[in-house]
Design a protein around this motif. Structure first.
Motif, PDB file in Angstrom:
ATOM      1  N   LEU A  12       0.828  -1.205   0.000  1.00 13.95           N
ATOM      2  CA  LEU A  12       0.000   0.000   0.000  1.00 13.95           C
ATOM      3  C   LEU A  12       0.863   1.255   0.000  1.00 13.95           C
ATOM      4  O   LEU A  12       0.568   2.237  -0.700  1.00 13.95           O
ATOM      5  CB  LEU A  12      -0.925  -0.004   1.217  1.00 13.95           C
ATOM      6  CG  LEU A  12      -2.142  -0.924   1.144  1.00 13.95           C
ATOM      7  CD1 LEU A  12      -2.740  -1.129   2.529  1.00 13.95           C
ATOM      8  CD2 LEU A  12      -3.192  -0.327   0.194  1.00 13.95           C
ATOM      9  N   ALA A  13       1.933   1.238   0.786  1.00  8.49           N
ATOM     10  CA  ALA A  13       2.832   2.386   0.834  1.00  8.49           C
ATOM     11  C   ALA A  13       3.561   2.569  -0.493  1.00  8.49           C
ATOM     12  O   ALA A  13       3.706   3.690  -0.991  1.00  8.49           O
ATOM     13  CB  ALA A  13       3.830   2.223   1.978  1.00  8.49           C
ATOM     14  N   LYS A  14       4.004   1.465  -1.085  1.00  4.94           N
ATOM     15  CA  LYS A  14       4.681   1.543  -2.376  1.00  4.94           C
ATOM     16  C   LYS A  14       3.774   2.111  -3.459  1.00  4.94           C
ATOM     17  O   LYS A  14       4.241   2.729  -4.414  1.00  4.94           O
ATOM     18  CB  LYS A  14       5.166   0.150  -2.798  1.00  4.94           C
ATOM     19  CG  LYS A  14       6.378  -0.354  -2.044  1.00  4.94           C
ATOM     20  CD  LYS A  14       6.785  -1.726  -2.572  1.00  4.94           C
ATOM     21  CE  LYS A  14       8.037  -2.242  -1.859  1.00  4.94           C
ATOM     22  NZ  LYS A  14       8.397  -3.597  -2.353  1.00  4.94           N
ATOM     23  N   ALA A  15       2.473   1.904  -3.295  1.00  4.21           N
ATOM     24  CA  ALA A  15       1.500   2.401  -4.278  1.00  4.21           C
ATOM     25  C   ALA A  15       1.212   3.891  -4.095  1.00  4.21           C
ATOM     26  O   ALA A  15       0.373   4.448  -4.815  1.00  4.21           O
ATOM     27  CB  ALA A  15       0.209   1.606  -4.184  1.00  4.21           C
ATOM     28  N   GLY A  16       1.875   4.529  -3.120  1.00  2.00           N
ATOM     29  CA  GLY A  16       1.731   5.970  -2.946  1.00  2.00           C
ATOM     30  C   GLY A  16       0.789   6.392  -1.850  1.00  2.00           C
ATOM     31  O   GLY A  16       0.449   7.580  -1.745  1.00  2.00           O
ATOM     32  N   ASN A  17       0.352   5.456  -1.030  1.00  4.04           N
ATOM     33  CA  ASN A  17      -0.557   5.781   0.068  1.00  4.04           C
ATOM     34  C   ASN A  17       0.226   6.087   1.346  1.00  4.04           C
ATOM     35  O   ASN A  17       1.346   5.623   1.532  1.00  4.04           O
ATOM     36  CB  ASN A  17      -1.504   4.605   0.331  1.00  4.04           C
ATOM     37  CG  ASN A  17      -2.331   4.242  -0.880  1.00  4.04           C
ATOM     38  OD1 ASN A  17      -3.263   4.956  -1.235  1.00  4.04           O
ATOM     39  ND2 ASN A  17      -2.000   3.128  -1.524  1.00  4.04           N
ATOM     40  N   ASP A  40      12.962   2.719   5.509  1.00  6.21           N
ATOM     41  CA  ASP A  40      13.254   2.273   4.152  1.00  6.21           C
ATOM     42  C   ASP A  40      12.035   2.255   3.236  1.00  6.21           C
ATOM     43  O   ASP A  40      12.154   1.887   2.065  1.00  6.21           O
ATOM     44  CB  ASP A  40      13.894   0.883   4.190  1.00  6.21           C
ATOM     45  CG  ASP A  40      13.026  -0.143   4.908  1.00  6.21           C
ATOM     46  OD1 ASP A  40      12.174   0.263   5.710  1.00  6.21           O
ATOM     47  OD2 ASP A  40      13.200  -1.348   4.654  1.00  6.21           O
ATOM     48  N   ILE A  41      10.875   2.642   3.743  1.00  9.32           N
ATOM     49  CA  ILE A  41       9.655   2.624   2.913  1.00  9.32           C
ATOM     50  C   ILE A  41       8.916   3.937   3.093  1.00  9.32           C
ATOM     51  O   ILE A  41       8.325   4.190   4.154  1.00  9.32           O
ATOM     52  CB  ILE A  41       8.737   1.436   3.283  1.00  9.32           C
ATOM     53  CG1 ILE A  41       9.507   0.121   3.164  1.00  9.32           C
ATOM     54  CG2 ILE A  41       7.493   1.419   2.392  1.00  9.32           C
ATOM     55  CD1 ILE A  41       8.762  -1.073   3.700  1.00  9.32           C
ATOM     56  N   ARG A  42       8.929   4.756   2.081  1.00  8.14           N
ATOM     57  CA  ARG A  42       8.265   6.049   2.158  1.00  8.14           C
ATOM     58  C   ARG A  42       6.753   5.875   2.282  1.00  8.14           C
ATOM     59  O   ARG A  42       6.145   5.093   1.560  1.00  8.14           O
ATOM     60  CB  ARG A  42       8.587   6.865   0.904  1.00  8.14           C
ATOM     61  CG  ARG A  42       8.028   8.272   0.921  1.00  8.14           C
ATOM     62  CD  ARG A  42       8.461   9.047  -0.296  1.00  8.14           C
ATOM     63  NE  ARG A  42       7.922  10.404  -0.277  1.00  8.14           N
ATOM     64  CZ  ARG A  42       8.157  11.310  -1.212  1.00  8.14           C
ATOM     65  NH1 ARG A  42       8.929  10.998  -2.249  1.00  8.14           N
ATOM     66  NH2 ARG A  42       7.633  12.511  -1.120  1.00  8.14           N
ATOM     67  N   GLY A  43       6.161   6.608   3.214  1.00  7.61           N
ATOM     68  CA  GLY A  43       4.717   6.569   3.389  1.00  7.61           C
ATOM     69  C   GLY A  43       4.224   5.535   4.375  1.00  7.61           C
ATOM     70  O   GLY A  43       3.018   5.439   4.608  1.00  7.61           O
ATOM     71  N   LEU A  44       5.127   4.749   4.954  1.00  5.23           N
ATOM     72  CA  LEU A  44       4.728   3.727   5.925  1.00  5.23           C
ATOM     73  C   LEU A  44       5.125   4.180   7.327  1.00  5.23           C
ATOM     74  O   LEU A  44       6.302   4.408   7.612  1.00  5.23           O
ATOM     75  CB  LEU A  44       5.391   2.387   5.601  1.00  5.23           C
ATOM     76  CG  LEU A  44       5.081   1.219   6.550  1.00  5.23           C
ATOM     77  CD1 LEU A  44       3.588   0.979   6.674  1.00  5.23           C
ATOM     78  CD2 LEU A  44       5.788  -0.059   6.084  1.00  5.23           C
TER      79      LEU A  44
END
Length: 360
Positions: A12-17, A40-44
């Motif tokens: 979900l985070a990788k998808a821009g959420n 290491d994961i933007r948006g998470l």
């Protein structure tokens, strides 16, 4: 150890959420609510929180616990300080009931484990849609008047980057992964298979000692005897727990995979196992006790017909391995690999999003 909810949060985070992953209550925190970004994961973002009231109230005064938890959730939402559009729950303990969250948010209930009690069934109350990895689980929620859909387990990316199977010299290698100190393994059948086939090497990955287990297990006399029996076979190699990335590379070493559970003891009752897709992702032969989700897909899994016993599993393994070139032919490898690719977490998220778009 990542399970489904972790993988979906990452996707979900990788998808821009913006994804806020809510952990169970913790004891050793300096703040009531603490939000940290996954580096290491933007948006998470990871939400940790501690209760100012005893958790034991959940079991002795649940109505009081629920009233207090509502305030806890309100404090968490205030800390997020953003509108919440979707609540996605894998919680079978009804720790965070949907009614505690904004009415405007879409409520997704996603049980991936067998609901074992009434609390697990109640956890779906207030949901707008239900997904699960078995049709048997979905049937247990049929009295909820909301859409229900089967979505298979997902495959982690490490297992989708495996190289094509290669031949090797020496005995055939049979792989088995899982927690060896759980009682749901059909121990006697597994020992019989290993004992009856000294011509093969058996590679086992997973906990075989409670002291190194982060997924629980047993440490009774029967369990220790079972593990000791495996250790005494010269053609058995116990590797212990390894990371998913290492496990994926280890899978490249074997020729076929074995699953050997007693479905009367295992939590999913022989309906589906996450490891099946990981095995399939290699393209190699999978031999198993009966699994209802794959019962009509012999190209993917060769399984016993009986739901009552694994008496024929040793014979099935012998028959399949005697004709391994057929079962590991390029065509069957292609079928298995394509099936795994079509069940990546990214692909499952696309399927889920398609269903959610119908109720938005």
């Amino acid at each position: 150890m990542f399970v489904s909810k972790h993988h979906y949060a990452v996707e979900l985070a990788k998808a821009g959420n913006d994804v806020y992953f809510l952990n169970p209550p913790a004891k050793n925190l300096s703040k009531r609510v603490q939000i940290s970004m996954q580096s290491d994961i933007r948006g998470l973002y990871i939400i940790d929180h501690k209760l100012w009231f005893p958790y034991a109230l959940k079991f002795h005064a649940n109505s009081v616990f629920q009233w207090l938890m509502k305030g806890q959730v309100e404090a968490i939402l205030e800390k997020i300080h953003k509108p919440v559009n979707v609540i996605w729950s894998f919680d079978l303990g009804n720790l965070y009931p949907f009614k505690f969250f904004p009415e405007s948010a879409i409520k997704v209930f996603h049980p991936v484990d067998e609901p074992m009690n009434s609390l697990a069934i109640q956890s779906a109350h207030g949901s707008d849609i239900i997904f699960s990895v078995t049709r048997e689980i979905l049937e247990k929620y049929e009295h909820y008047n909301v859409p229900r859909y089967f979505i298979n387990h997902g495959v982690n990316e490490e297992f989708l980057r495996l190289s094509e199977p290669k031949e090797h010299s020496g005995p055939l290698r049979i792989g088995l992964a899982g927690n060896l100190i759980r009682k749901d393994i059909d121990r006697q059948t597994l020992l019989n298979i290993v004992g009856n086939h000294p011509e093969y090497d058996f590679y086992f990955w997973g906990n075989y000692d409670l002291s190194s287990s982060n997924t629980g297990g047993d440490d009774d006399l029967q369990t220790r005897n079972f593990v000791d029996s495996l250790k005494n076979f010269s053609h058995v190699k116990l590797f212990g727990p390894v990371s998913p990335s290492d496990l994926a590379r280890e899978y490249e070493k074997v020729d076929a995979f074995l699953i050997c559970y007693d479905i009367n003891k295992d939590q999913s009752r022989g309906t589906n196992y996450h490891k099946v897709l990981e095995f399939i992702s290699t393209g190699k032969l999978v031999i198993s006790n009966n699994i209802t989700t794959y019962a009509s897909q012999p190209d993917l899994v060769q399984m016993t017909i009986s739901r009552d016993s694994n008496d024929q599993l040793s014979e099935l393994l012998s028959d399949c391995l005697s004709n391994l070139k057929f079962w590991n032919s390029p065509e069957k490898i292609r079928i298995r690999k394509e099936f795994a690719q079509d069940n990546s977490y990214h692909r499952q998220l696309e399927r889920i999003d398609e269903k959610l778009s119908q109720i938005r």
